[in-house]
Every structure is written in structure tokens, then in C-alpha cells.
Write a protein that holds these residues in place. Sequence first.
Motif, mmCIF file in Angstrom:
data_model
loop_
_atom_site.group_PDB
_atom_site.id
_atom_site.type_symbol
_atom_site.label_atom_id
_atom_site.label_comp_id
_atom_site.label_asym_id
_atom_site.label_seq_id
_atom_site.Cartn_x
_atom_site.Cartn_y
_atom_site.Cartn_z
ATOM 1 N N LYS A 291 0.672 -1.285 0.211
ATOM 2 C CA LYS A 291 0.100 0.096 0.030
ATOM 3 C C LYS A 291 1.112 1.287 -0.102
ATOM 4 C CE LYS A 291 -3.498 -2.666 0.517
ATOM 5 N NZ LYS A 291 -4.425 -3.053 -0.641
ATOM 6 N N THR A 292 1.848 1.113 -0.542
ATOM 7 C CA THR A 292 2.810 2.385 -0.436
ATOM 8 C C THR A 292 2.289 3.606 -1.438
ATOM 9 O OG1 THR A 292 4.797 0.617 -0.467
ATOM 10 C CG2 THR A 292 5.439 3.033 -1.011
ATOM 11 N N GLU B 245 -0.722 3.938 -2.344
ATOM 12 C CA GLU B 245 -2.014 4.474 -1.635
ATOM 13 C C GLU B 245 -1.539 5.360 -0.605
ATOM 14 O OE1 GLU B 245 -4.887 1.245 -0.455
ATOM 15 O OE2 GLU B 245 -4.744 2.258 1.413
ATOM 16 N N ALA B 246 -0.751 5.268 0.338
ATOM 17 C CA ALA B 246 -0.142 6.263 1.085
ATOM 18 C C ALA B 246 0.419 7.326 0.543
ATOM 19 C CB ALA B 246 0.851 5.506 2.103
ATOM 20 N N ILE B 247 1.072 7.307 -0.744
ATOM 21 C CA ILE B 247 1.559 8.269 -1.360
ATOM 22 C C ILE B 247 0.623 9.237 -2.041
ATOM 23 C CG2 ILE B 247 3.207 9.195 -3.247
ATOM 24 C CD1 ILE B 247 4.946 6.796 -2.556
ATOM 25 N N LEU B 248 -0.564 8.550 -2.518
ATOM 26 C CA LEU B 248 -1.278 9.465 -3.325
ATOM 27 C C LEU B 248 -2.496 10.102 -2.394
ATOM 28 C CD1 LEU B 248 -2.381 6.763 -6.140
ATOM 29 C CD2 LEU B 248 -1.375 9.126 -6.398
ATOM 30 N N ALA B 249 -2.312 10.184 -1.043
ATOM 31 C CA ALA B 249 -2.947 10.910 -0.015
ATOM 32 C C ALA B 249 -2.046 12.385 0.277
ATOM 33 C CB ALA B 249 -2.971 10.142 1.194
ATOM 34 N N THR B 250 -1.097 12.559 -0.632
ATOM 35 C CA THR B 250 -0.426 13.739 -0.587
ATOM 36 C C THR B 250 -0.447 14.346 -1.605
ATOM 37 O OG1 THR B 250 1.814 12.704 -1.275
ATOM 38 C CG2 THR B 250 1.493 12.348 0.955
ATOM 39 N N ARG C 295 1.170 13.049 -7.646
ATOM 40 C CA ARG C 295 -0.040 12.545 -8.429
ATOM 41 C C ARG C 295 0.572 11.333 -8.888
ATOM 42 N NH1 ARG C 295 -2.461 17.789 -10.280
ATOM 43 N NH2 ARG C 295 -1.019 19.162 -9.891
ATOM 44 N N LEU D 67 -6.112 2.878 -7.498
ATOM 45 C CA LEU D 67 -5.795 3.117 -6.081
ATOM 46 C C LEU D 67 -7.012 4.277 -5.821
ATOM 47 C CD1 LEU D 67 -2.100 2.885 -5.963
ATOM 48 C CD2 LEU D 67 -3.915 1.217 -5.260
ATOM 49 N N CYS D 68 -7.535 4.957 -6.782
ATOM 50 C CA CYS D 68 -8.500 6.074 -6.297
ATOM 51 C C CYS D 68 -9.872 5.759 -7.067
ATOM 52 C CB CYS D 68 -7.939 7.342 -6.988
ATOM 53 S SG CYS D 68 -6.188 7.756 -6.442
ATOM 54 N N PRO D 69 -10.533 4.518 -6.353
ATOM 55 C CA PRO D 69 -12.020 4.274 -7.027
ATOM 56 C C PRO D 69 -12.688 5.257 -6.573
ATOM 57 C CG PRO D 69 -11.374 2.839 -5.242
ATOM 58 C CD PRO D 69 -10.218 3.687 -5.349
#
Lengths: 268, 313
Positions: free
Chosen positions: A105-106, A108-113, A116, A266-268
Motif C-alpha cells: 500500500k505504498t 496508496e499512502a503516497i496518493l494521499a499527499t 500525482r 488506487l483512487c476508485p
Amino acid sequence: MVSTMLAVRRLAPRRVGAVINRNMGALRSGPSYWLVLLSGFFEPLLYLLSIGVGVGALVGELRLDSGRVVSYAVFVAPAMLAVSAMSGALAETTFNFFFKMKYQKTFEAILATPVRPMEIALGELSWALVRGSLYTGVFLVVMVALGLASAGWALLAFPATILVGLAFGAVGMAVSTLMRGWQDFDLLSTGQFALFLFSGTFSPVGDYPAVLEALVQATPLYHAVELVRGVVLGELAAGLLVHVAYLAVMTVAGLLFAARRLERLLCP
Amino acid sequence: MFQLVSDQPLILARGLAKRFGDFTAVDGIDVSVAPGEAFGFLGPNGAGKSSTMRMISCVSLPTSGELRIFGMDPAVDGSAIRARLGVCPQLDNLDPDLSVRENLTTYARYFGLSRAEARRRADELLEFARLTEKAGSRVEPLSGGMKRRLTIARAMVNDPELVLLDEPTTGLDPQARHLLWERLFRLKQQGTTLVLTTHYMDEAEQLCDRLVVMDGGRIVAEGSPRALIETYSTAEVVELRFGQIRPADIVGKLEGIGERADPLPDRVLLYTADGDAAVAEVTRRGLQPSSVLVRRSTLEDVFLHLTGRTLVD
Ligand SMILES: Nc1ncnc2c1ncn2[C@@H]1O[C@H](COP(=O)(O)OP(=O)(O)O)[C@@H](O)[C@H]1O
Ligand SMILES: [Mg+2]
């Protein structure tokens, strides 16, 4: 097209750098990683020694399309170099990329920052290239030391191997986003091995049956081998640009596809 | 330059919906969160809390409806919005390849902090999360509470204006939960806007100034914990257990005591302004409960009244 250009304008090198930085951190704190790195380097080198030197003793010399006659080891070495660039990049963007995407889930965590999906793809690809270049750099030094390439052409071949790494890394990443699980990686390595055997690596494709020759000329490692061999042997011709274009298209298409899929997954 | 009006809501949702194929996870909700508020989504599993949080975090785009965070549209300015958010997802996704400290410094870099800033911030946050002694440790050996605190610390690394916490204490033991609550309370006191989801009513009562009760993708009630209890419940609740007798068979005999009686599988809840008076009446009628508990009304009772179901099964 317009949206793609807009998206490219919004990319921040700093955030791409942060993704690379994460991988560097992981490399530093994991001792097992170094072992993996090392084994990846020895594989093509062993092939070079066993086939180039061993088989070379049986085959003797070989006449190139240009009419020039070279020893078999000189013919095979650039192909092994291209294979090394391919495997180095693929090792990072398939297995490791998939693991980070699916299980750890690396991303996934990055995409919350603010980072892009395309910045993740670029960061991962750059990192794969760092790893791949380590292999090819050392490999080139070995080739020069063994008298299989001149220092000048070897230096020029380095950027060619970078392009090979970019192309295979990007496509490998794109393929990884389609993987369902580990079983699919068996398929991938079979494909990789088939490319390894039939890309004009061990004999000139001109020696293949016509149908096979046409087929091989459509596959990516062929273009990588031809480009790298052309440069290492100093046989620069306009035809090399076709290989450059092929690999450049692979890079761009692979990146765009991978970024798109990352977002969808990862961004459903 | 110009200043935005300070009471502009940080989060504004109108008719916000999320569908996955045919399935509607969030079914047209209206939400507005003001700066400095501690706002909660209370609801059982599957209510659509995480789906809502993911839309607010700009990692999932709304299927329909309007959503504005800091006045911006996530579909257009997702990256710019995320730069000002702190997100603690429902499931920890800490980086197992990195140490506790590196988890913070690495994350800071995604927000564009310099190496030096990242280090300084990591030290502050390790202190805040009481993890300074674990700084060099890997993530795996940490306890559930420590991991959660690290995830929250990581969410604070960019000094966010708005912190989103999806079930911050689910699965933690009471001690770990209280420590976390205390840390979150400190954030709240510093003026950080908190938005959290929970299916624990005590958590919602402890931390939220205002909350919405969610069920089946919809908002069924909204207000402060106190106002919700006043509106949908009574001051006190009497819990009666009757051993072998089924609660449903007893309810008829309780008619007229308090405002209403709700039979649950294992007990009857009697809603009343005066618990002791209700118990006296139960005894006067000759009913002999095997156990009696008089307590204050909670959000759990509000939820039960609104949906006919309990929050945690
Ligand atoms: N990516 C997804 N694809 C399909 N269904 C989903 C997805 N995410 C959530 N759901 C469904 O939406 C509903 C609401 O889920 P969620 O928002 O996680 O609720 P909560 O956080 O309140 O437990 C659930 O029934 C869940 O199965
Ligand atoms: Mg949830």
C-alpha cells in the motif's frame, strides 16, 4: 492531447524526487536488497562469459551485415549489455513495483499527499533506471577491460542503455498494473526469456527464417539489441533512429498507461 | 493580497454521492464543516463513512453532487487541496521498508519539505506521538496503538489545516484509545479542524462538537452530541434483563412506563426522564428482572431509535 500536455505542465520534479528518495531510504535500511542487486548484475555477466567465451570458441568469427568480421564474443557482448539494461529496469518495475502497489500500500499512502499518479510512475521509473545503470555501467567497464569494446564507443553506448532501461521499465510498470497476482509473473518471466533467446541476441536475425525474422523485428528487445550493438561496434547508421523511436514510444506509452491504471486502481 | 472570509466552510458538500457500479455507497449527503470545528461521521460498518472520507481526502472523485474543500474543487485542484490536508486512513499504510522516523521524514518530502525541515518536523511529531524512543525501530514490531499514533503523526507532517481521521481508535485497547483521544484533544485545542468517523458513540461524544449520524449512505440526523440525545432520546435509560423470558414478550407489560420500551435480543431498553421512578414502577407491576441498570442516554440510543439497529454488533 491537450489534457496530456496540461498534466505534464503540472508535474513537479520535487515530488518525483521524493518518490525516488523513498526508494533510496528503503534500499539503505534493507540489507537483503543489496544481495538482490548483486545477483541481478551477475546473471548477464555469466551469460557473457559462458556463451561469449565458451560458445565463441566453437563458433569462431562472424561476418556482420556491413561485411566486417568480428569474434563471436564481440557480437554477443552488446546483446548481453542490452539484456542487462532490460532486466535491471524490469526487476524494479515489475516485482518490486507490484509489491508496493498491491500488498504494501505504498502508493496508496503516497496518493494521499500532493503527489500525482504520473509523478509516482516517473519516480519509480527513475529509480529503476538508477538500478539498471549500475548494472550496465559496470558491464561496460568489464567489456572494455576484456577488449570487447573500445572506451569511446562504450561511453556512447551508456545513454543507449539508459533508453533501453526507460523503455522496458515503463512497459514493465504498465504490465504490472494489469497483474492479478504472483502467478502472472511466471508468464512475464517466460516472455522475458523468450525475448532473451530470440532477439538477435545469439545470432544475427538475418539467419532466422523470414517469418521469424519479421516477428522478431516487431518485438522490443530486438530494437534494444540492435541499437546497443550498433553503437558499441561503432556502426552508426540512420537506421538506428528507428530503434530509438521504437524505444521512445515504449517509454511514453508505458508511462501514460501506468499512471492511468494507478489512478483507476488506487483512487476508485 | 485579499483574505478569504474566515467563516467560509472548509468542507462543503451538496448532494454528494458515490456509486460503485450499481451499488450506492454514499447517497446524496449535505455536509458543511467550519474552521476549528471537530466534526464526526457516526455510523455502523458499511454506512458509507470511509467512502465519504476518501472523497473529502481527494483520493476518490464524487460520482455526483458538489464538493468543495477550502473552496476548491477536488476534480480540478486535488493536488493543491491534498497539500493542506492530513489524512489518517482506516487501515494503517505505514511503510514497512522504513524506520519509524523515516516514515515521517519520507512523507514530509512528498509535501515538498526540505530535508532539514523534514527532520525538524519528524522530531517534533515523534515527541507529540510519544514515539521518540522508537524512532529507529521498524514499523512491524510496534503495537496497534503506536502504529495508529505514528499514522496520525504522519498526517500532521505538513502542518495541515484540516485533519481527516477514519476510525482512529478502532481495534485498540482502552488504554491506547484514551492516549489517542488525549492527543487528538490537544490538536483540537490548538485550533486544528478535525473530521473523524467512528462507530463508537463514546468517541463521538468525547471528541465531536457536531456530528452526523449515517446509515445506508444517508445522513439520518445532525447536531451536537447533546442536542441529538435531547432530540431523539430521553435523559435516562433503564436496561432490563429477564433471564429466560424473551424481551419481546415482556414489552407489552411495560406499557406506560417512561416514553417507550425497545426490545433488543438480550434486554429491554426503557426510555425515561427518571430512571429510578421507572424501576420502581416495574417492580410495582410484579415483574422480576434478573438485572437492572439505570444509565444516562448515549448516542448509541439515538442511533438505535433512528435506525432500529445497534452501532456495533
Ligand atoms: N471500491 C469499492 N468498490 C465497491 N464497493 C465499495 C468500495 N468501497 C466501498 N464499497 C462499499 O460501499 C459501502 C460503504 O463502505 P464504506 O464507505 O467503507 O463504509 P464504512 O466506512 O461506513 O464502513 C460498503 O457496502 C462497501 O462494501
Ligand atoms: Mg470505514
